[in-house]
Design an enzyme around this catalytic site. Structure first.
Site, short mmCIF file in Angstrom:
data_model
loop_
_atom_site.label_atom_id
_atom_site.label_comp_id
_atom_site.label_asym_id
_atom_site.label_seq_id
_atom_site.Cartn_x
_atom_site.Cartn_y
_atom_site.Cartn_z
CB SER A 348 36.19 24.41 31.84
OG SER A 348 35.77 25.24 30.79
CG ASP A 468 39.34 31.53 33.69
OD1 ASP A 468 39.18 31.70 32.46
OD2 ASP A 468 38.92 30.53 34.30
CG HIS A 498 39.68 28.14 31.67
ND1 HIS A 498 38.68 28.44 32.57
CD2 HIS A 498 39.19 27.12 30.91
CE1 HIS A 498 37.64 27.66 32.35
NE2 HIS A 498 37.94 26.84 31.35
#
Length: 755
Positions: A348, A468, A498
């Site tokens: 991320s 995602d 994610h």
């Protein structure tokens, strides 16, 4: 469980012999396959004095225990080897399987039996049911002693470093930026975990603005309301200038230099891939960066000031920047323990900084592991001239994220000294992101790393999920394709959301990273080659395949229909309010043809593997002078699909010797009615391109092109696709409840599936 073995490096019989002997396996090039196998299995029972008893409790076939087999004159066969190998790998006969041959075939057992020492060598490198390789399991049980030195097996470092006697120290690296404009270069806190050795070691660096804490309550107060009107934008062209990312030359003058850090710590949050390599002789470094707790400066959220501050840490590891033992700047300290070679890690925001750091071309950054990272911040918070919130976070924007990560304010004294200036800075940032129009501008251009992809020198490893919708796949797609053709790059494209994938049962990701890190950071000539694209097959459980690329040019065209159809933008207030409170209810209705949408179903007339961006060419008109179009493509059909969130299995994954144990995970293969393949959104005023804003004339036909999120997805002849065309997306876009319609001429519209 299925075996997908990408980390094993084929070796010669001589190398297999040497490595087995070095680990204490008393095998011989002259002995029979059966004799070597018996010696190997007896060595496995490290906690048994009487290995005869242990052998007696295992079986060689349904009628013969293993001790009796070894005492007989029967030869070692593929069937016996396979059955015993399963037991070595933690599978229990009559519980996990009854027919070992069929079970091995179903699991895609990677070893082709030939009776050689290579079979035993590869078996050690094969994952057990617990997720650890057999060699890692045995090392954790003290097969070889802790030596605080490197021991390699099959081109990978083993857990021979003492994780109970680590150096835990903190330094403050001087960056080349002054983001809070106080006249001093910002210092950033660096938290270091490193082996207690007297030789230089490489480092895994995780650049995480979350590392030292976050300010969630303040961020929540700034969350934006999604309800509002889609504004009409003035027609025109957007102009940009190329960002400058050059940093001033660092002052390396020592100040009362010392060799020992003065600040220690007991605990810090860690990433288990770092932990795994820490036990194998690679230091672990965590950096929160500017504007965070116990660092200096303001949180500049994705620009190259933030990136250069992280880069300074790599420079310090290579003697090109200063660090101090405290923020008082009284003593400098060098990284005399570091080899200077670094890989970045994390998912991320952490993976985003990996992408960004790679584009600086900094010397010493040998490898980048960018997991679900942003490559252009516009593509995280915007899309095609629209506000588009990241999946699951409607109302978030870069100003709310800035407030979330500005943890410097959690120190009351820092709040007292800097909050007034910070709030002025945040107000300016909130203006620059331009939530009114959703257009690309200089602010977003300054946070687009793709334009500097040609500067990347490090080997790059990406991981990303097809599901995602937070950091959407466009981010990895455009960075992967923009990198220099001569650069070594790799992509693990899975079917999750994610999420991290280093603890998954079905793939030896961490062992693959071990081999690559040994090659790139330790200079080990292990001959390891990782495929360019490793893709998780969406049609099967725990199945991974090698592909040549991400994004193909061939296309299958599907005509959308023969008539016109319209999408009403307006909902009754009760429904509009319901969807706004719970966007999942909107998605449920949308996919089941119960929301305002054009729903089109198609049955495929051929097998196809989508690879790239599904393209929509639409002939549309709006009943007013503005409008947006949203689209999603789904596979319909009540059957098993891979769920997007990994489910924990058991707490069995060991990252060293009973060190930082974690749960083994895997994507469940579950029954469902549909699966989202891809989606996309477009402001009709940005129908030409991102930098062009055009007027929308009411009831005048326009031809628009919309590229949906890139993906890799396999479909068979007879599978059913559903294309949903709609306006407002209650999860992602502005929620405009104006009373207008968008009409689509289906006879002049088509969908193209890339393959």
């Amino acid at each position: 469980m299925k075996f997908n073995q990408f980390s094993y490096i084929p070796v010669s019989p001589e190398t297999a012999y040497q490595e087995l002997r070095s680990l204490g396996f008393e095998v011989s090039l002259d002995a029979s396959a059966k004799a070597n196998f018996e010696s190997f299995v007896r060595k496995y029972f490290l906690f048994f004095e009487d290995t005869d008893l242990a052998l007696k409790n295992w079986i060689a076939d349904p009628e013969t225990d293993l001790l009796s087999f070894f005492q007989s004159d029967r030869p070692l066969t593929a069937e016996v080897f396979g059955l015993v190998a399963l037991q070595l790998l933690g599978f229990v006969p009559n519980v996990d399987f009854t027919d070992s041959v069929a079970f091995l075939e179903k699991m895609a057992f990677p070893i082709a039996f030939d009776g050689s020492l290579n079979n035993l060598h590869q078996l050690l490198a094969t994952r057990t049911q617990s997720g650890n390789t057999l060699i890692d399991q045995l090392v954790a049980q003290d097969l070889i002693p802790i030596s605080n030195d490197y021991v390699f097996f099959n081109g990978k470092s083993l857990a021979t470093f003492d994780t109970n006697q680590l150096h835990r120290e903190v330094v403050y690296v001087e960056t080349p930026v002054d983001t809070d404009k106080d006249g001093l270069l910002d210092l950033v806190k660096v938290t270091i975990l490193r082996p207690n050795v007297d030789f230089p070691v490489p480092a895994m660096m995780t650049a995480s603005p979350y590392q030292q804490g976050t300010n969630e309550p303040s961020s929540d107060k700034l969350t934006h309301k999604m309800e509002g009107d889609l504004l009409v934008k003035p027609a025109g062209k957007i102009s940009l200038s190329r960002p400058e990312i050059k940093a001033p030359e660092a002052d390396l003058t020592p100040i009362n230099p010392v060799t020992k850090a003065e600040e220690r710590f007991a605990h810090t949050d860690t990433y288990t891939l770092n932990d795994y390599m820490l036990a194998r002789g690679v230091a672990s470094i965590y950096v929160s960066g500017v504007g965070t707790f116990n660092s200096e400066g303001f949180m500049t959220s994705g620009d190259y000031q933030q990136v250069l501050a992280y880069k300074a840490v790599i420079d310090w590891l290579n003697g090109r920047a200063r660090a101090f033992t405290s923020r008082s700047r009284q003593h400098t300290i060098t990284a005399d323990w570091a080899s200077g070679k670094v890989t970045t890690t994390g998912l991320s925001y952490l993976g985003t900084m990996s992408n960004a750091l790679a584009t600086t071309g900094v010397d010493g950054l040998e490898m980048v592991i960018a997991e679900a990272g942003i490559s252009s911040w516009y593509d995280y918070y915007r899309e095609n001239g629209l506000l588009v919130s990241p999946g699951g976070y409607p109302g978030e924007d870069l100003d709310t994220l800035t407030e979330f990560t500005y943890s410097r304010a959690l120190l009351a004294g820092e709040y007292l000294r800097h909050q007034k200036d910070y709030e002025a800075y945040l107000n300016e940032l909130s203006t620059d992101i331009d939530r009114k129009h959703g257009d690309y501008n200089q602010f977003w251009h300054d946070r687009n790393y793709v334009q500097f992809a040609d500067r990347v020198k490090a080997t790059v490893v990406f991981t990303h999920g097809s599901q995602d919708w937070n950091v959407k796949p466009i981010n990895v797609y455009q960075m992967f394709r923009a990198l220099p053709k001569s650069l070594e790059k790799h992509l693990f494209f899975h079917n999750g959301a994610h999420v991290y994938m280093n603890a998954w049962q079905s793939i030896d990701f961490r062992e693959s990273m071990n081999a690559l890190i040994c090659q790139k950071l330790l200079g080990l000539d292990n001959g390891y080659t990782l495929p360019t694209v490793i893709w998780q097959n969406n049609q099967s459980e725990q199945t991974w395949e090698v592909l040549d690329n991400f994004g193909h040019d061939n296309g299958k065209h599907i005509q959308l229909g023969k008539s016109e159809a319209s999408i009403a933008n307006h909902y009754e207030e009760e429904i509009f309010a319901k969807y706004g409170k719970a966007y999942q209810s909107f998605k449920d209705d949308l996919f089941m043809d119960k929301a305002n949408a054009i729903t089109l179903d198609f049955e495929l007339d051929q097998d196809i593997q989508i690879n790239g961006r599904v393209h929509l060419e639409l002939r549309v008109k709006s009943s007013t002078n503005r409008g947006l179009i949203s689209a999603q493509v789904l596979e319909m059909g009540d059957k098993k699909y891979l769920a997007p969130i990994p489910a924990p299995k058991r707490m069995s994954l060991d990252n060293g010797r009973l060190f930082k144990e974690e749960a083994l995970r895997e994507l469940p293969f579950k029954q469902a009615k549909y699966r989202v393949i891809t989606k996309g959104h477009l402001n009709l005023q940005n129908r030409k391109d991102l930098l062009s804003i055009e007027n929308v004339t009411p009831n005048e036909w326009m031809t628009i092109g919309l590229d949906l999120q890139p993906t890799i997805y396999k479909l068979n002849k007879g599978d059913k696709l559903r294309l949903v065309l709609y306006t407002t997306d209650f999860e992602h876009t502005i929620r405009d409840n104006s009373d207008y319609e968008v009409t689509v001429d289906l006879s002049q519209s088509k969908m193209t599936l890339p393959y």
